[in-house]
Write a protein that holds these residues in place. Structure first.
Motif, PDB file in Angstrom:
ATOM      1  N   ALA A  74       4.133   1.089  10.982  1.00 56.55           N
ATOM      2  CA  ALA A  74       5.438   1.445  10.963  1.00 56.55           C
ATOM      3  C   ALA A  74       6.063   0.850   9.990  1.00 56.55           C
ATOM      4  O   ALA A  74       6.789   1.263   9.216  1.00 56.55           O
ATOM      5  N   GLY A  75       5.686  -0.610  10.011  1.00 55.58           N
ATOM      6  CA  GLY A  75       6.629  -1.366   8.957  1.00 55.58           C
ATOM      7  C   GLY A  75       6.171  -1.027   7.510  1.00 55.58           C
ATOM      8  O   GLY A  75       6.891  -1.026   6.491  1.00 55.58           O
ATOM      9  N   ALA A  76       4.938  -0.395   7.259  1.00 58.05           N
ATOM     10  CA  ALA A  76       4.601  -0.069   6.123  1.00 58.05           C
ATOM     11  C   ALA A  76       5.385   1.138   5.381  1.00 58.05           C
ATOM     12  O   ALA A  76       5.847   1.210   4.432  1.00 58.05           O
ATOM     13  N   PHE A  77       6.018   2.160   6.376  1.00 58.74           N
ATOM     14  CA  PHE A  77       6.531   3.120   6.053  1.00 58.74           C
ATOM     15  C   PHE A  77       8.196   2.499   6.016  1.00 58.74           C
ATOM     16  O   PHE A  77       8.962   3.014   5.113  1.00 58.74           O
ATOM     17  N   TYR A  78       8.718   1.378   6.695  1.00 55.82           N
ATOM     18  CA  TYR A  78       9.922   0.830   6.580  1.00 55.82           C
ATOM     19  C   TYR A  78      10.014   0.119   5.016  1.00 55.82           C
ATOM     20  O   TYR A  78      11.081   0.245   4.410  1.00 55.82           O
ATOM     21  N   VAL A  79       8.857  -0.522   4.771  1.00 55.91           N
ATOM     22  CA  VAL A  79       9.075  -0.980   3.402  1.00 55.91           C
ATOM     23  C   VAL A  79       9.010   0.000   2.172  1.00 55.91           C
ATOM     24  O   VAL A  79       9.605  -0.122   1.418  1.00 55.91           O
ATOM     25  N   PHE A  80       8.395   1.001   2.300  1.00 53.23           N
ATOM     26  CA  PHE A  80       8.363   2.339   1.533  1.00 53.23           C
ATOM     27  C   PHE A  80       9.730   2.782   1.337  1.00 53.23           C
ATOM     28  O   PHE A  80      10.313   3.280   0.199  1.00 53.23           O
ATOM     29  N   HIS A  81      10.553   2.952   2.585  1.00 58.38           N
ATOM     30  CA  HIS A  81      11.843   3.466   2.312  1.00 58.38           C
ATOM     31  C   HIS A  81      12.816   2.463   1.979  1.00 58.38           C
ATOM     32  O   HIS A  81      13.870   2.891   1.279  1.00 58.38           O
ATOM     33  N   LEU A  82      12.714   1.213   2.304  1.00 59.11           N
ATOM     34  CA  LEU A  82      13.768   0.176   2.164  1.00 59.11           C
ATOM     35  C   LEU A  82      13.625  -0.477   0.738  1.00 59.11           C
ATOM     36  O   LEU A  82      14.435  -0.645  -0.053  1.00 59.11           O
ATOM     37  N   VAL A  83      12.359  -0.800   0.371  1.00 54.72           N
ATOM     38  CA  VAL A  83      12.030  -1.572  -0.846  1.00 54.72           C
ATOM     39  C   VAL A  83      11.773  -0.528  -1.977  1.00 54.72           C
ATOM     40  O   VAL A  83      12.417  -0.820  -3.171  1.00 54.72           O
ATOM     41  N   GLU A  84      11.055   0.363  -1.796  1.00 54.95           N
ATOM     42  CA  GLU A  84      10.994   1.395  -2.739  1.00 54.95           C
ATOM     43  C   GLU A  84      10.356   0.987  -4.088  1.00 54.95           C
ATOM     44  O   GLU A  84       9.834   1.631  -5.218  1.00 54.95           O
ATOM     45  N   ARG A  85       9.692  -0.376  -4.165  1.00 51.26           N
ATOM     46  CA  ARG A  85       8.915  -0.590  -5.314  1.00 51.26           C
ATOM     47  C   ARG A  85       7.632  -1.225  -4.791  1.00 51.26           C
ATOM     48  O   ARG A  85       7.487  -2.238  -3.898  1.00 51.26           O
ATOM     49  N   ALA A  86       6.314  -0.849  -5.053  1.00 53.16           N
ATOM     50  CA  ALA A  86       5.209  -1.159  -5.102  1.00 53.16           C
ATOM     51  C   ALA A  86       4.748  -2.687  -5.252  1.00 53.16           C
ATOM     52  O   ALA A  86       4.299  -3.331  -4.507  1.00 53.16           O
ATOM     53  N   LYS A  87       5.298  -3.236  -6.115  1.00 55.79           N
ATOM     54  CA  LYS A  87       5.213  -4.728  -6.669  1.00 55.79           C
ATOM     55  C   LYS A  87       6.059  -5.602  -5.584  1.00 55.79           C
ATOM     56  O   LYS A  87       5.619  -6.699  -5.716  1.00 55.79           O
ATOM     57  N   LYS A  88       6.956  -5.234  -4.724  1.00 60.63           N
ATOM     58  CA  LYS A  88       7.701  -5.844  -3.890  1.00 60.63           C
ATOM     59  C   LYS A  88       7.240  -5.736  -2.513  1.00 60.63           C
ATOM     60  O   LYS A  88       7.684  -6.348  -1.801  1.00 60.63           O
ATOM     61  N   CYS A  89       6.387  -4.878  -2.182  1.00 55.92           N
ATOM     62  CA  CYS A  89       5.774  -4.940  -0.849  1.00 55.92           C
ATOM     63  C   CYS A  89       5.235  -6.027  -0.277  1.00 55.92           C
ATOM     64  O   CYS A  89       5.205  -6.577   0.738  1.00 55.92           O
ATOM     65  N   LEU A  90       4.278  -6.926  -1.283  1.00 60.61           N
ATOM     66  CA  LEU A  90       3.650  -8.030  -0.648  1.00 60.61           C
ATOM     67  C   LEU A  90       4.684  -8.990  -0.231  1.00 60.61           C
ATOM     68  O   LEU A  90       4.687  -9.827   0.625  1.00 60.61           O
ATOM     69  N   ASP A  91       6.066  -9.200  -1.155  1.00 62.15           N
ATOM     70  CA  ASP A  91       6.796 -10.037  -0.957  1.00 62.15           C
ATOM     71  C   ASP A  91       7.569 -10.026   0.355  1.00 62.15           C
ATOM     72  O   ASP A  91       7.961 -10.814   1.118  1.00 62.15           O
ATOM     73  N   PHE A  92       8.037  -8.521   0.548  1.00 63.67           N
ATOM     74  CA  PHE A  92       8.861  -8.470   1.940  1.00 63.67           C
ATOM     75  C   PHE A  92       7.843  -8.490   2.925  1.00 63.67           C
ATOM     76  O   PHE A  92       8.344  -8.909   3.864  1.00 63.67           O
ATOM     77  N   ALA A  93       6.843  -7.835   2.766  1.00 62.22           N
ATOM     78  CA  ALA A  93       5.681  -7.862   3.982  1.00 62.22           C
ATOM     79  C   ALA A  93       5.400  -9.433   4.525  1.00 62.22           C
ATOM     80  O   ALA A  93       5.502  -9.740   5.478  1.00 62.22           O
ATOM     81  N   ALA A  94       5.282 -10.328   3.393  1.00 67.21           N
ATOM     82  CA  ALA A  94       4.912 -11.710   3.906  1.00 67.21           C
ATOM     83  C   ALA A  94       6.187 -12.442   4.220  1.00 67.21           C
ATOM     84  O   ALA A  94       5.781 -13.339   5.231  1.00 67.21           O
ATOM     85  N   THR A  95       7.259 -12.222   3.738  1.00 64.22           N
ATOM     86  CA  THR A  95       8.523 -12.757   4.345  1.00 64.22           C
ATOM     87  C   THR A  95       8.653 -12.316   5.803  1.00 64.22           C
ATOM     88  O   THR A  95       8.975 -13.162   6.435  1.00 64.22           O
ATOM     89  N   LEU A  96       8.281 -10.853   6.056  1.00 65.99           N
ATOM     90  CA  LEU A  96       8.522 -10.498   7.634  1.00 65.99           C
ATOM     91  C   LEU A  96       7.455 -11.218   8.417  1.00 65.99           C
ATOM     92  O   LEU A  96       7.994 -11.963   9.523  1.00 65.99           O
ATOM     93  N   TYR A  97       6.294 -11.563   8.099  1.00 67.71           N
ATOM     94  CA  TYR A  97       5.407 -12.544   8.759  1.00 67.71           C
ATOM     95  C   TYR A  97       5.782 -13.809   8.784  1.00 67.71           C
ATOM     96  O   TYR A  97       5.393 -14.496   9.907  1.00 67.71           O
ATOM     97  N   ILE A  98       6.116 -14.446   7.599  1.00 67.35           N
ATOM     98  CA  ILE A  98       6.426 -15.624   7.616  1.00 67.35           C
ATOM     99  C   ILE A  98       7.602 -15.902   8.565  1.00 67.35           C
ATOM    100  O   ILE A  98       7.721 -17.164   9.477  1.00 67.35           O
ATOM    101  N   VAL A  99       8.624 -15.317   8.557  1.00 65.56           N
ATOM    102  CA  VAL A  99       9.909 -15.375   9.680  1.00 65.56           C
ATOM    103  C   VAL A  99       9.454 -15.116  11.378  1.00 65.56           C
ATOM    104  O   VAL A  99       9.706 -15.945  12.134  1.00 65.56           O
ATOM    105  N   HIS A 100       8.474 -14.171  11.345  1.00 64.47           N
ATOM    106  CA  HIS A 100       7.811 -14.228  12.532  1.00 64.47           C
ATOM    107  C   HIS A 100       7.018 -15.392  13.044  1.00 64.47           C
ATOM    108  O   HIS A 100       7.056 -15.853  14.294  1.00 64.47           O
ATOM    109  N   LEU A 101       6.188 -16.009  12.288  1.00 65.07           N
ATOM    110  CA  LEU A 101       5.683 -16.999  12.378  1.00 65.07           C
ATOM    111  C   LEU A 101       6.571 -18.274  13.115  1.00 65.07           C
ATOM    112  O   LEU A 101       6.326 -18.933  13.759  1.00 65.07           O
ATOM    113  N   PHE A 102       7.675 -18.568  12.150  1.00 61.57           N
ATOM    114  CA  PHE A 102       8.663 -19.379  12.547  1.00 61.57           C
ATOM    115  C   PHE A 102       9.341 -19.203  13.879  1.00 61.57           C
ATOM    116  O   PHE A 102       9.618 -20.079  14.577  1.00 61.57           O
ATOM    117  N   ILE A 103       9.611 -17.901  14.006  1.00 59.70           N
ATOM    118  CA  ILE A 103      10.086 -17.684  15.500  1.00 59.70           C
ATOM    119  C   ILE A 103       9.126 -17.927  16.446  1.00 59.70           C
ATOM    120  O   ILE A 103       9.356 -18.687  17.564  1.00 59.70           O
TER     121      ILE A 103
END
Length: 152
Positions: A74-103
């Motif tokens: 589902a997060g892939a579809f959220y990235v698709f709708h929120l970020v809208e750029r293929a070259k930014k998908c890795l940045d935003f997904a990695a940020t999500l998982y890094i924040v999750h790791l810190f939590i």
């Protein structure tokens, strides 16, 4: 949004990160409620942030793993709708998982389970590759010109 000149807008980036993180956890909570909530007597944040719940030795552990992987899908579809750029998908997904790791580190300590790392890595890969694929399909689609032509 026009994709020509890139303007660095930190508030937009921060709001996209917060929105993506919130949507991910709401979706994770929904899948946890459906898959795990039927198996346990009481739902807790331990299923979200404690690495010991991701185990392949119990059916509940498999349900937790399934919840995380479905949330990544589902997060892939959220990235698709929120970020809208293929070259930014890795940045935003990695940020999500890094924040999750810190939590997770704050909540239950350093994840020492190999299962947690495999599930997180797989979820990151699913979110990145599916999000990039969806964004590239949108970016490469033809621009319809029929609505801009005058009827002469």
């Amino acid at each position: 949004m026009f994709y020509g000149a890139m303007v660095w807008d930190p508030w937009l980036i921060l709001s996209q990160i917060v929105c993506l993180q919130c949507l991910y956890y709401v979706t994770l909570g929904l899948f946890m409620f459906i898959l795990v909530g039927t198996r346990v007597s009481r739902m807790s944040l331990i299923y979200f942030f404690d690495y010991s719940t991701l185990t392949i030795s119990t059916v509940t552990g498999w349900c937790v793993i399934g919840s995380f992987l479905l949330s990544a899908l589902a997060g892939a579809f959220y990235v698709f709708h929120l970020v809208e750029r293929a070259k930014k998908c890795l940045d935003f997904a990695a940020t999500l998982y890094i924040v999750h790791l810190f939590i997770c580190i704050i909540y239950g300590g350093w994840p020492s389970s190999i299962t947690w790392w495999v599930v997180s890595g797989t979820g990151l890969a699913v979110m990145v590759f599916l999000g990039e694929w969806l964004c590239m399909r949108r970016e490469q689609s033809e621009i319809p010109l029929t609505r801009y032509r005058s009827n002469v």
